[in-house]
Motif scaffolding. Structure first.
Motif, PDB file in Angstrom:
ATOM      1  N   ASN A  49      48.107  38.011  39.868  1.00 21.44           N
ATOM      2  CA  ASN A  49      48.057  39.108  38.903  1.00 21.44           C
ATOM      3  C   ASN A  49      49.375  39.856  38.932  1.00 21.44           C
ATOM      4  O   ASN A  49      50.049  39.915  39.970  1.00 21.44           O
ATOM      5  N   MET A  78      51.282  43.593  37.823  1.00 18.62           N
ATOM      6  CA  MET A  78      51.145  44.987  37.399  1.00 18.62           C
ATOM      7  C   MET A  78      52.478  45.422  36.809  1.00 18.62           C
ATOM      8  O   MET A  78      53.485  45.476  37.511  1.00 18.62           O
ATOM      9  N   SER A  80      44.274  45.227  38.622  1.00 15.44           N
ATOM     10  CA  SER A  80      44.903  44.046  39.218  1.00 15.44           C
ATOM     11  C   SER A  80      44.142  43.568  40.451  1.00 15.44           C
ATOM     12  O   SER A  80      44.000  42.367  40.673  1.00 15.44           O
ATOM     13  N   LEU A 113      49.690  39.478  44.337  1.00 14.46           N
ATOM     14  CA  LEU A 113      49.820  40.571  43.376  1.00 14.46           C
ATOM     15  C   LEU A 113      51.297  40.901  43.206  1.00 14.46           C
ATOM     16  O   LEU A 113      52.000  41.196  44.177  1.00 14.46           O
TER      17      LEU A 113
END
Length: 379
Positions: free
Chosen positions: A96, A98, A165, A173
């Motif tokens: 993910n 951000m 997220s 991440l």
């Protein structure tokens, strides 16, 4: 660097038995014949908070986008948890990202924003509710479920984006300068919160930033990038105290640099003659540096001491006059003009009020430093 309460895998990169969680192997990327990322390779271990640090245009964001699957490398491989994901589309990667803008849906509530990705994955409603509650509690946004983005502060929006997220429980991440929009005080507070959250969830974080303080504060390790290449990878204190090149030394913090030539050496130090300082410069020996080599002597301002009395030493001291003082509250930076015309910075903690300081503008002073605080740079 924030020292975690319980370090996890902090020294994994130093162990011959540890296997990298993420391997980036010889990745390159060009746009319209302009090379943005040049043959980059590095490894990250599970549970790390790793930072890619560099100036705008150095290739760090392009590298992050390739990890996310938003860009395809021209060459090289990306291996995550033993699986080559180089050609996987974004939706098939356990990754993910951000974004700096947070990219929240303005027409959705906090709950709906966080739950959006989970609904796309077609999870059951009870599972979605459980995950949303879990991450909302983690980022301390209880009571904000029904608010819309325009009803939130910058810090609260950042937490919603982080919660969204984390809700998908990615293996990796990616954080694209997530604190840029926050004011200084909130940014510093959020740095600690991010590290604490990362420790709790155990997810591997990769942060892209141009902010040295941000990278130094949060990272287990960091990579300094320049012109699409990685110049140095290491723990924050190693990169700061032992930069491997002049570029890294100048990019991380403030530093004094003197050009010179090695005139002698023995088992534990080298002697450098520099026309920029009228003294013999001794530096702790850090490797093979032949006599006659052109080098740069690097000394951090906080390692330099100031005295009103001449130092009874034959090495590592210079005489000068204070021509500028920068008062920063907790410290003051003294800019001292030496007899050779070289300006040297010395940083002194403000243990006394400024009016009570022993040194003022135009004072004649003596600067000195220890050999072990000098670093010899050959590149």
């Amino acid at each position: 660097m924030i020292i975690p309460k319980k370090k996890k895998n902090v020294e994994a990169w130093a162990s011959v038995d540890a296997n990298p969680y993420l391997q980036v192997k010889n990745i390159s990327k060009s746009f319209q014949n302009v090379v943005t990322v040049r043959d980059v390779s590095f490894s990250i271990y599970k549970g790390e908070f790793f930072s890619l640090l560099g100036q705008s245009g150095c290739g760090k964001t392009t590298l992050l986008r390739m990890l996310a699957g938003l860009e395809t490398p021209d060459s090289g491989n990306i291996i995550l948890d033993g699986v080559d994901i180089t050609n996987y589309p974004p939706y098939k990667r356990p990754v993910n990202i951000m974004f700096q803008s947070y990219a929240l849906f303005p027409h959705m509530t906090v709950y709906q924003n966080i739950a959006f990705g989970l609904k796309q994955d077609k999870l059951k409603k009870t599972e979605i509710d459980n995950r949303v509650k879990e991450v909302v509690n983690l980022v301390q946004l209880n009571g904000y479920y029904d608010r819309y983005p325009h009803q939130l502060s910058g810090g609260q929006k950042q937490r919603v984006a982080l919660a969204r997220s984390l809700a998908k429980r990615p293996k990796l991440l990616l954080l694209d300068e997530p604190l840029t929009a926050l004011d200084k005080r909130l940014r510093e507070q959020t740095q600690f919160e991010l590290v604490n959250i990362q420790e709790k969830v155990g997810i591997t974080f990769i942060l892209v930033t141009h902010d040295q303080e941000e990278a130094m504060t949060m990272s287990t390790r960091m990579a300094v990038m320049e012109s699409g290449r990685i110049r140095q990878v290491g723990e924050p204190h190693d990169v700061y105290e032992f930069p491997n090149s002049r570029y890294v030394a100048e990019f991380i913090g403030s530093i004094n640099l003197f050009e010179g030539i090695v005139t002698d050496h023995d088992s534990d130090h080298v002697i450098i003659q520099s026309p920029e300082v009228d003294c013999l410069c001794y530096a702790t020996h850090t490797g093979a540096v032949p006599i006659g080599s052109k080098v740069t002597l690097a000394i951090r301002p906080e390692k330099i001491m100031i005295s009103a009395v001449k130092v009874e030493e034959t090495k590592n001291w210079v005489e000068g006059v204070i021509n500028e003082i920068a008062y920063l509250g907790d410290v003051s930076i003294y800019y001292v003009m030496t007899n050779t015309g070289k300006t040297i910075m010395a940083t002194i903690p403000n243990l006394l009020r400024l009016s009570e300081h022993p040194f003022q503008w135009e004072d004649k002073v003596y600067l000195f430093w220890r050999s072990e605080n000098s670093l010899v740079l050959t590149s």
